[in-house]
Design a protein around this motif. Sequence first.
Motif, PDB file in Angstrom:
ATOM      1  N   TYR A  68       4.574 -11.300  -4.650  1.00  0.00           N
ATOM      2  CA  TYR A  68       3.379 -10.773  -4.006  1.00  0.00           C
ATOM      3  C   TYR A  68       2.527 -11.978  -3.627  1.00  0.00           C
ATOM      4  O   TYR A  68       1.569 -12.345  -4.312  1.00  0.00           O
ATOM      5  CB  TYR A  68       2.613  -9.813  -4.917  1.00  0.00           C
ATOM      6  CG  TYR A  68       1.668  -8.922  -4.136  1.00  0.00           C
ATOM      7  CD1 TYR A  68       2.032  -7.624  -3.816  1.00  0.00           C
ATOM      8  CD2 TYR A  68       0.437  -9.394  -3.684  1.00  0.00           C
ATOM      9  CE1 TYR A  68       1.185  -6.802  -3.075  1.00  0.00           C
ATOM     10  CE2 TYR A  68      -0.412  -8.591  -2.953  1.00  0.00           C
ATOM     11  CZ  TYR A  68      -0.028  -7.291  -2.653  1.00  0.00           C
ATOM     12  OH  TYR A  68      -0.869  -6.484  -1.917  1.00  0.00           O
ATOM     13  N   GLY A  69       2.885 -12.604  -2.517  1.00  0.00           N
ATOM     14  CA  GLY A  69       2.258 -13.842  -2.098  1.00  0.00           C
ATOM     15  C   GLY A  69       0.853 -13.651  -1.567  1.00  0.00           C
ATOM     16  O   GLY A  69       0.516 -12.624  -0.987  1.00  0.00           O
ATOM     17  N   MET A  70       0.030 -14.676  -1.730  1.00  0.00           N
ATOM     18  CA  MET A  70      -1.353 -14.661  -1.258  1.00  0.00           C
ATOM     19  C   MET A  70      -1.643 -15.862  -0.351  1.00  0.00           C
ATOM     20  O   MET A  70      -1.884 -15.712   0.827  1.00  0.00           O
ATOM     21  CB  MET A  70      -2.316 -14.662  -2.446  1.00  0.00           C
ATOM     22  CG  MET A  70      -2.239 -13.409  -3.320  1.00  0.00           C
ATOM     23  SD  MET A  70      -2.749 -11.910  -2.462  1.00  0.00           S
ATOM     24  CE  MET A  70      -4.438 -12.303  -2.063  1.00  0.00           C
ATOM     25  N   GLY A  71      -1.669 -17.061  -0.918  1.00  0.00           N
ATOM     26  CA  GLY A  71      -2.079 -18.236  -0.166  1.00  0.00           C
ATOM     27  C   GLY A  71      -1.006 -19.309  -0.131  1.00  0.00           C
ATOM     28  O   GLY A  71       0.025 -19.212  -0.805  1.00  0.00           O
TER      29      GLY A  71
ATOM     30  N   ALA B 280       0.824  -1.211   0.000  1.00  0.00           N
ATOM     31  CA  ALA B 280       0.000   0.000   0.000  1.00  0.00           C
ATOM     32  C   ALA B 280       0.860   1.263   0.000  1.00  0.00           C
ATOM     33  O   ALA B 280       1.774   1.407   0.814  1.00  0.00           O
ATOM     34  CB  ALA B 280      -0.920   0.001   1.212  1.00  0.00           C
ATOM     35  N   SER B 281       0.544   2.165  -0.929  1.00  0.00           N
ATOM     36  CA  SER B 281       1.281   3.424  -1.023  1.00  0.00           C
ATOM     37  C   SER B 281       0.353   4.592  -1.324  1.00  0.00           C
ATOM     38  O   SER B 281       0.817   5.679  -1.662  1.00  0.00           O
ATOM     39  CB  SER B 281       2.340   3.319  -2.124  1.00  0.00           C
ATOM     40  OG  SER B 281       1.700   3.124  -3.388  1.00  0.00           O
TER      41      SER B 281
ATOM     42  N   GLU C  68       4.746  -7.805  -1.352  1.00  0.00           N
ATOM     43  CA  GLU C  68       5.925  -6.986  -1.633  1.00  0.00           C
ATOM     44  C   GLU C  68       5.468  -5.646  -2.183  1.00  0.00           C
ATOM     45  O   GLU C  68       4.294  -5.447  -2.511  1.00  0.00           O
ATOM     46  CB  GLU C  68       6.846  -7.676  -2.640  1.00  0.00           C
ATOM     47  CG  GLU C  68       6.215  -7.903  -4.003  1.00  0.00           C
ATOM     48  CD  GLU C  68       7.172  -8.531  -5.005  1.00  0.00           C
ATOM     49  OE1 GLU C  68       8.394  -8.501  -4.749  1.00  0.00           O
ATOM     50  OE2 GLU C  68       6.708  -9.033  -6.047  1.00  0.00           O
ATOM     51  N   SER C  69       6.396  -4.700  -2.255  1.00  0.00           N
ATOM     52  CA  SER C  69       6.074  -3.400  -2.823  1.00  0.00           C
ATOM     53  C   SER C  69       5.896  -3.534  -4.331  1.00  0.00           C
ATOM     54  O   SER C  69       6.485  -4.411  -4.973  1.00  0.00           O
ATOM     55  CB  SER C  69       7.193  -2.403  -2.517  1.00  0.00           C
ATOM     56  OG  SER C  69       7.364  -2.256  -1.120  1.00  0.00           O
TER      57      SER C  69
END
Length: 571
Positions: free
Chosen positions: A120-123, A49-50, A82-83
Motif C-alpha cells: 500500500y504505497g504512499m510516497g 476503496a470498497s 493495493e486492496s
Amino acid sequence: MRTASIILLLAASVGGSIVLTQPESRPNTVRFTDITNSAHINFQHNNGASGKKYLPETLGAGCAFLDVMNQGWQDILLVNGESWPELNSGSATTLKLYRNNHNETSTDVTQAAGLSIPMYGMGVTVGDYDNDGYPDIFVTAVGHNHLFHNNGDGTFSDVTRKAGLWGDERFSTGAVWVDYDRDGYLDLFVANYVKWSPATDVFCTLDGKRKSYCNAEPYKGDSPRLYHNNRNGTFTDVTRESGVYKPTAKALGVTVVDVDGDGWPDLVLANDGEPDIFFHNNRNGTFEDAGELAGIGYAETGTPHLATGVDAADYDGSGRPSLVFTSAGRAFLYRNEGTGSFYEGRNFFLDVSESSGLASATALTMGFGVVFFDFDLDGQQDLFIADGHIDSDIQTIQPRVSYAQSPHLMRNEGNGRFRDVIDAVGPDLRRPLVARGVCYGDVNNDGHLDLLVTTNGGPAHLYRNDGGNNNSWIGFKLEGRFSNRDSIGAQVRVLSGGKTQTQTVKSGTGYLSQNQLPLVFGLGGNSTVDKVEISWPSGRRSVFGTMSIRRTHVIVESDSAPSPNDTTHGD
C-alpha cells in the motif's frame, strides 16, 4: 460519533490560451498538453476503496522523475496502493516504472525491473545512497516501506531487510534523502502520519447517518524517523539521539532546505492539524524544532495548518529559500526575511499569503501536491498546486462543491505577487481532477519542465510543456566526488542579465513526490550566462564564467570547468 470537517471547494473551467508577457523577456506562448495516452502511460491508482472508507484511501500516492540508467533521459515512477487483505480479489496492483524511449513514448518495465512488489504505497524519494552512480528508490507505505537498490542494468533489488529498514510498520508518507551530517553519503528521513489500522478506524459522518472519510484529528500522531547511512549499505535509526523524535507529528509532506544559509540542510514538515515543523540543523548531528520561533508553526489565526504539502525556493531573487504549504483550505506562502535570529525570538519567515495573491486564489480549494518551477522560463519561480476533495460524497451535502477540482498555476509576476493563469495554458491542465501528487521533469529534453500529476483512485496524467522555446535556459546535472554522488543539497547560482537566480538540488518534496534532480534555469530573453557559482554539500565551491545556453551541463565536483561530456539538450 465524530463529524468530519467540511471544506467547500469550487472548481472553475474557462477556455482559451493566451500569450503571457514576461518581465525582461520576450513573449512566450505556453500551453500544457496531456500526452498520457500517446506516451503509453496506462496507470490506474488503487486506493483500496470498497465502501468502508478507511483513512488511507483519501490520501492518494506520489510520483517521481528519475534517470534510471544515468543516460540523460527522465523516466517515470508512479506509486500505487493495493486492496485491503480481507477484500483482496487476487489481482495485485503495484507501483509502475515507465522507461523513457527518447521519443515522447515510454515502456512499462516494472516487472523486468524487479519492482512488481505489492504494497500500500504512499510516497517516493530517489537518491544514490551508495554513490555507485545509479539512483535508488525508497517507497513509503502503510505497513512496510521498501528500499530498492539500482543494480545499474535497469533492474532493482529489494534490499529493505539487508539495509536494516524492515520491520518498522507505520503509516509513512513523505520521505527525503539528505546528507544531514555532510559525510558524503545520503541519509534517509521518513515522515509518518498517524497511528492507524483497519481495527482502529474511526467512524466519521457528513450527514449524521452514513460513514464519511475522517481527517487526522481523531488519531494520535506518530514521529518521523531519521536513518543514518553507515556507508556499507545499511542504516541506523538515529531518531531520538538526533532530536527529530516528535510523537505528536502528523506529517504528510517534507522538504529539505537550508533556511539560514549556513551550508547545512534543514528539514521542514507539513503537519496536518499540528504545528508545522522546522528542524534546524545544529551542525553536530542533531536538530532542533524551531518552527514556532521561525514563524511557520501556526497560521496567523494562532491555529495549526491542516497542511499537506510543502516546497521551498528562492522565488523573490533574494538568494534565500522561502516556503509554500498546501492545506485543506488556502495555501500559505512564507517569505524568508533572512534577518535576525529565531533563537532570539525574531522571525525568519513572514506570512505573505495575502499580499502575494496566493491566499485569495486558493481560498476555496483543498491543495495537496505543490512545486515551485519556472514553467515559462522567464527566470521567476512559479507555483503549481494540485487540488481535490477527500470525499466523493461531498456534493450530496454541498451541491456546489465538487470532488474533482481544477489546479492552480500561479505565475510569478516578479513583484512579490502571483497570478493564477490556469485558464491561459490550454484546456488540458485546467481539467478538474481528484489530484494528489505532482512532480516536474523534462521528458523530451527541450528545456521545458513538464508536469506529472497523480489522482486518488484514478489515472496519472503527463502534461508536456509546449513553451515555443522562445525563452532561453541553461541546465545543470551535478556529480559529487567529495559530496554525495547526486549532489543533493548543492546550491547553484546563475548570473545573467544583471539578475541572480538560486536553486538547490533536492530529493523528495511537495506531496509524496520527487522532481528530477537536474536543475533548469530560465533566462528569459537573455542570450548569455555571465557567471555560475556552485556551493557543494562538502563545502567546496566552483565558479565558472560564460557558459553555453540551451543545454544541460554535466559538472563534476572539483572540476575547474564544465565536463567535456556535457549533454546538449534542446535547440
